[in-house]
Design an enzyme around this catalytic site. Sequence first.
Site, mmCIF file in Angstrom:
data_model
loop_
_atom_site.group_PDB
_atom_site.id
_atom_site.type_symbol
_atom_site.label_atom_id
_atom_site.label_comp_id
_atom_site.label_asym_id
_atom_site.label_seq_id
_atom_site.Cartn_x
_atom_site.Cartn_y
_atom_site.Cartn_z
ATOM 1 N N LYS A 1 0.245 -1.410 0.153
ATOM 2 C CA LYS A 1 0.524 0.070 -0.135
ATOM 3 C C LYS A 1 1.017 1.186 -0.182
ATOM 4 O O LYS A 1 0.717 2.200 -0.941
ATOM 5 C CB LYS A 1 -0.629 -0.062 1.771
ATOM 6 C CG LYS A 1 -2.411 -1.168 1.177
ATOM 7 C CD LYS A 1 -2.813 -0.934 2.692
ATOM 8 C CE LYS A 1 -3.873 -1.954 2.271
ATOM 9 N NZ LYS A 1 -4.169 -3.064 3.490
ATOM 10 N N GLN B 1 -4.650 -1.354 9.654
ATOM 11 C CA GLN B 1 -4.733 -2.614 9.247
ATOM 12 C C GLN B 1 -4.363 -3.447 10.451
ATOM 13 O O GLN B 1 -4.154 -3.794 11.403
ATOM 14 C CB GLN B 1 -2.796 -3.103 8.618
ATOM 15 C CG GLN B 1 -2.849 -4.538 7.573
ATOM 16 C CD GLN B 1 -3.256 -4.862 6.889
ATOM 17 O OE1 GLN B 1 -2.729 -3.161 5.826
ATOM 18 N NE2 GLN B 1 -3.848 -5.631 6.150
ATOM 19 N N ASP C 1 -10.885 2.682 4.320
ATOM 20 C CA ASP C 1 -11.652 1.347 4.418
ATOM 21 C C ASP C 1 -13.319 0.927 4.262
ATOM 22 O O ASP C 1 -13.499 0.149 4.039
ATOM 23 C CB ASP C 1 -11.757 0.606 5.424
ATOM 24 C CG ASP C 1 -9.436 0.105 5.200
ATOM 25 O OD1 ASP C 1 -9.660 -0.620 3.448
ATOM 26 O OD2 ASP C 1 -8.757 -0.454 6.504
#
Length: 289
Positions: free
Chosen positions: A53, A97, A120
């Site tokens: 990422k 994460q 997200d």
Amino acid sequence: MTAEIINGNKLAQALRAEVAERAAQLCEQGEKPGLAVILVGDSPASMVYVMNKEKASKAIGIHSVLEKYEEDLTEAALLERIRALNVDPRIHGILVQLPLPPHINTHRVIETIAPEKDMDCFHVVNAGMLMTGMPRIRPCTPYGVMKMLESIQYPVVGSHAVVVGASNIVGKPMAMMLLQAGATVTICNSKTRDLGHHTRLADILISATGQRHIIKGGMVKPGAVVIDVGVERDKDGKLWSDVEFDSVREVAGYLSPVPGGVGPMTITMLLVNTIEAAEKALQAKRVAS
Ligand code: NAP
């Protein structure tokens, strides 16, 4: 029939070129897009994800900050760090994460992220906005899948979509996005009786379970679009996915492979979300001034 392969790498590359242009325009206007990725612990799989990422963000001109913390980081310290990022004007997107170590309450962490920076789309406010048809942010993996369907110009309206997997991260938002795009949607979970009965009815079949080869050729309607989201690496490093590629390829009309399918699209949509958040921040500043 041999399915046409939906090349996620190629599609991601084209989208990233567009996103890089938007990032450059934002920079010219003094709003460099910024993304903070937080990793707690040293899980090798999570490390690979966050490094990918960060690399992808930097490549398109996003100011990318990777914050790595020891496994024993306290929940209070993590929440404090998130609150600081929430008010940092250089950061437009925050991603924590998952999974987090067991002593940290994942729900509390997600709900501490400012909804407008929740890249997200896990925050309940964003999940609610998505469900009510007014998405502010779209969850990266389902958003990537929608782009894959768009790339093959698949007529989603009126089609029957079957989503196998019902997690908050993939299955549920995926079903919601397909429903809003006009599909009739069936969602299956681990308790579903006779999974094949449902999957054989699907014009669009999306599998996101993490169960190795749960979808086989005999479970697919001829000509269907099959999107393989599930992925796992075994102890020998071999990559497995939900869809048994060889048998399904002989039946489906379109098939997304692993690797090179949904994975690169998920990262790309994270970049898209970050750019969109920066564009909105710039617009808000203009309105306020
Ligand atoms: P998850 O939270 O473990 O959810 C798995 C879902 O699959 C659950 O809803 C579960 O049902 C369902 N399921 C399990 N066994 C099943 C069965 N035999 N039949 C039907 N449904 C079954 O996983 P997730 O976070 O959604 O991720 C799913 C997979 O996608 C994982 O392999 C993950 O690595 C992969 N993934 C890939 C990407 C990418 O970018 N390529 C992104 C995100 C996730 P219950 O609800 O009944 O437990």
